[in-house]
Design an enzyme around this catalytic site. Structure first.
Site, PDB file in Angstrom:
ATOM      1  N   VAL A  54      63.263  35.710  42.854  1.00  0.00           N
ATOM      2  CA  VAL A  54      62.503  34.544  43.334  1.00  0.00           C
ATOM      3  C   VAL A  54      62.870  33.256  42.624  1.00  0.00           C
ATOM      4  CG1 VAL A  54      60.528  35.937  44.044  1.00  0.00           C
ATOM      5  CG2 VAL A  54      60.581  34.961  41.741  1.00  0.00           C
ATOM      6  N   TYR A  55      63.622  33.318  41.545  1.00  0.00           N
ATOM      7  CA  TYR A  55      63.969  32.091  40.838  1.00  0.00           C
ATOM      8  C   TYR A  55      64.871  31.229  41.711  1.00  0.00           C
ATOM      9  CZ  TYR A  55      62.258  34.307  36.507  1.00  0.00           C
ATOM     10  OH  TYR A  55      61.499  34.922  35.545  1.00  0.00           O
TER      11      TYR A  55
END
Length: 330
Positions: A54-55
């Site tokens: 998700v970064y």
């Protein structure tokens, strides 16, 4: 650089783990600059790199994968997942340009998913050779115990590590998570040891940095609450920062080095995740790799923030669903 064994895996990792949440659109969008940070860390002896799908919507994994071309064997590579594992692991492998992930972590516990289903899926991925080990992140003590019990009863592989928030300001894991991890021989890599920059000394009463490049300026994690100085919790942090600055001066170290060294002194902690956005930040963090705190300094820190306590509830890492109104009412 010091190295410790990740729980009972036999894998040796550096006590400073390079976190890459700041790589990509959410922080440093210059891929070349991010690659230089990664290479600089590896050259300094860091052999542990942590990221997540998700970064920056996968961009961080892409940056890491590109930077590790030709150096993949030097690194214990960790990433995290929060949604469908079977599909997401393939995406992470592709972005990271590797055929296996050394440590695959469940980013947060999920109320809707049985832990047996999670462990079963992870065990399948391990048997397929796509991951070596797997771990949890921001799980409570009882959830770690439950996962261990289910793994043993169902003959499944178990969590070999936990990744919790931990810092001078965030010590609630000392009550249960760290003792449980020690009991089960789990590695512990802690995130936000600088409490989102609060423990760098950047936020002071006479110099509260709200510049666009600062965390307070971006303030995207839990909204403005994390840096809203109208809140009593933030006022307490400002008071504590002044006292900690005095302790750091007494110890002859910077506040940053004091904060990182504090997390690493606990016998349950394997590694602290550092998340530099610039080469200058990395250099500062690595300069304190050998700092060790005297017992008197540690005792003084305990006098400011008691063991097992939390200065601000917003730093807990996630909101326990069992405390929501629907869970508390018949």
């Amino acid at each position: 650089m010091e190295y410790r064994t990740l729980g009972t895996t036999g894998v040796r990792v550096s006590t400073h783990c390079l976190g890459t949440m700041m790589f990509g659109g959410g922080g440093n969008a210059d891929h070349g600059d991010c690659a230089r940070i990664i290479h600089r860390a590896l050259d300094a002896g860091v052999n542990f790199v942590d990221t997540a799908d998700v970064y920056s919507d996968g961009e961080s994994e892409e940056i890491v994968g590109e930077a590790l071309e030709g150096r993949r064997d030097e690194v214990v590579l960790a990433t995290k997942v929060h949604w469908e594992m079977g599909r997401e692991v393939e995406n992470s492998l592709r972005r990271l340009r590797t055929d296996h992930i050394d440590l695959y972590q469940i980013h947060r516990p999920e109320a809707e998913t049985e832990i047996e289903d999670t462990l079963s899926a992870l065990t399948d991925l391990q048997r397929a050779g796509k991951i070596r080990y797997f771990g949890s992140s921001t799980f409570s003590g009882f959830q770690i115990v439950e996962a261990r019990w289910v793994a043993e009863r169902r003959a499944l592989s178990r969590f070999r590590s936990e990744q919790p928030p931990y810092s001078i300001f965030v010590r609630q894991i000392e009550r249960d998570v760290l003792p449980v991890a020690q009991t089960y021989g789990m590695g512990v890599l802690v995130w936000s040891p600088l409490n989102r920059g609060w423990l760098t000394g950047r936020y002071r009463r006479d110099a509260f940095d709200r510049s666009p490049g600062s965390r307070a300026g971006r303030s995207y994690e839990v909204g403005a609450k994390l840096f809203d100085d109208a809140r009593p919790e933030i006022q307490r942090k400002l008071d504590l920062v002044e006292e900690l600055a005095k302790l750091a001066a007494e110890a002859g170290v910077s506040m940053t080095h004091l904060a990182i060294a504090f997390t690493l002194v606990h016998p349950a902690v394997t590694s602290a995740i550092i998340g530099p956005r610039t080469n200058e930040q990395l250099d500062d963090l690595l300069a304190g790799a050998d700092v060790r705190l005297e017992p008197a300094i540690l005792d003084a820190i305990d006098g400011l923030v008691a063991p097992g306590t939390l200065v601000d509830e917003n730093d807990r890492g996630f909101d326990p669903w069992w405390l929501e109104a629907d869970a508390r009412r018949r």
